[in-house]
Design a protein around this motif. Structure first.
Motif: not given
Length: 444
Positions: A84-86, A235-240, A299-300
């Protein structure tokens, strides 16, 4: 609660004598003491110690109790939190761990004010009177109840994983697999909530720490030996996704209800700080390892529980899922019993066995209703982590500490740190609660 173990002296304080007369070993130490147990009392995974000087729990056993308090169903959702957050959300995991470790030490300082302070609620009462005691008790009861619901959902999800596409026919009514498994799990668990003597459950629950390690090793085995591999780049980052990630991380470190009584049970209380830091280091290593392994594997595509991603037919998967399935059966009663005891005490019906069983049955039925209505493991866990765990583990220890010691007796640096943690806790509670509620509503 990343943990299955919760305790408060409030849960059974007034009817303790009656229960002890029945020989209830809930008042025995979870992992045992080095000395005679007759002088000690145990409340649902915690130990209230009444012993002469130089007796109590050893450092190693206290460490195991602490590790067990912090290790629980949260381990299953750590990879999902990372997805969720990366990758950078791992920083949040370490930050939450450091904050909760520090606030645990604040609770210890509050307890040092008076030898009569033995539980988290005692600290609340010292700081804010009876209102403080009631507030903390309400948070503890509500957290216990929601964790019990999580257990039911956990059983349903993993049974559905093992036996997909199943349905159940009762008379003319057809019940889908997940809903049917919720009902089956509740029926199997129900008799454990009727027990007055929880000796077996209490001692089996001590295996929670081992179970967490077994699940991590099984998942690693699936990735390295059973052919799953590590192909999820992530993924490196997912701010949402940060609110969900930090809420799940907070859930993993919600052992503060246990810390005060673990402290009182220690033989050498001067080693509590060392024990707590070591406990958080070991738990964070275990959580971090699970998160990295799971995210690299899937992963995702990660499910809310890593066990739901594991391939069927593999020994590692069977071990991981079986371990996940067994634990709730041994711990559900430990979650419900404190709530039932409080209700029995409130209505003065401790001695009525039939009414006691009815109350416990109704509590289980209510958890089933909620589990059927909100069968979203990760979102419910995020709600517990944001609203309850962050408040009990970050905000309340800080405000109790400030109230008890007063700003004038605290250094400016520590005042800034405690104030910053309080603000962070409030932000996590508000943003995380809003996000998790919104996700639940969207999926209803």
């Amino acid at each position: 609660m990343g943990s299955y173990s919760y305790s408060e002296e409030d849960f059974a304080s007034k009817n303790q004598v009656d229960v002890e007369k029945d020989g209830c070993p809930l008042y025995e130490p979870l992992l045992g003491h080095d000395h005679d147990h007759r002088g000690n009392t145990k409340v649902f995974g915690e130990t209230e110690t009444r012993h002469p000087p130089h007796t109590g729990t050893s450092f190693v056993r206290t460490l195991l109790n602490g590790f067990n308090a912090l290790s629980g169903v949260g381990i299953l959702s750590i990879p999902y939190a990372l997805s969720e957050g990366g990758w950078l959300s791992l920083i949040l995991l370490f930050m939450v761990a450091m904050i909760c470790c520090y606030t645990g030490l604040l609770l210890k300082r509050c307890m040092d004010v008076s030898p009569s302070i033995r539980t988290y609620s005692d600290i609340g009462e010292l700081a804010f009177g009876n209102k403080g005691r009631v507030l903390i008790a309400v948070f503890m009861y509500l957290e216990l109840y929601l964790v019990a619901i999580e257990f039911i959902i956990l059983e349903s999800d993993n049974l559905n994983k093992l036996l997909p596409n199943m349905s159940f026919k009762v008379f003319e009514l057809t019940i889908a697999g997940k809903q049917g498994f919720i009902l089956i799990a509740a029926l199997v668990i129900l008799p454990t909530t009727w027990l007055r003597s929880m000796s077996l459950l209490a001692y089996i629950s001590a295996g929670g720490a081992l179970a967490s390690i077994v699940v991590v090793v099984s998942v690693l085995w699936a990735g390295t030996v059973d052919g799953v591999g590590f192909h999820g780049e992530g993924r490196l980052i997912n701010l949402s996704g940060f609110p969900t990630a930090v809420s799940l991380y907070a859930f993993c470190y919600c052992g503060h209800a246990v810390f005060p009584t673990i402290y009182t049970s220690m033989k050498d209380k001067s080693q509590f700080s060392k024990m707590l830091v070591l406990c958080f280091l070991l738990c964070t290593l275990n959580y971090g390892t699970m998160g990295v392994i799971g995210y690299l594997m899937y992963g995702q595509d990660l499910e809310s529980q890593i066990t739901l991603n594991l391939p069927l037919g593999k020994i590692s998967s069977m071990i991981a899922i079986s371990t996940t399935l067994i634990n709730p059966f041994t711990k559900f009663g430990l979650m419900i019993t404190p709530i039932a005891n409080a209700m029995e005490e409130r209505f003065k019906i401790q001695s009525n066995r039939a009414i006691s069983m009815l109350i416990r049955t109704l509590l289980v039925i209510s958890t089933v209703v909620v589990a059927l209505t909100v069968p979203f493991f990760a979102y419910l866990m995020a709600l517990i982590g944001s609203f309850l765990s962050s408040t009990a583990s970050m905000v309340l220890p800080c405000i109790c500490y400030l109230k008890i010691f007063k700003a004038s007796s605290i250094s400016k640096l520590e005042l800034v740190i405690v104030g910053a943690i309080s603000v962070v806790g409030v932000i996590v509670a508000i943003v995380g609660t809003y996000t998790s509620l919104w996700q639940i509503v969207q999926h209803l």
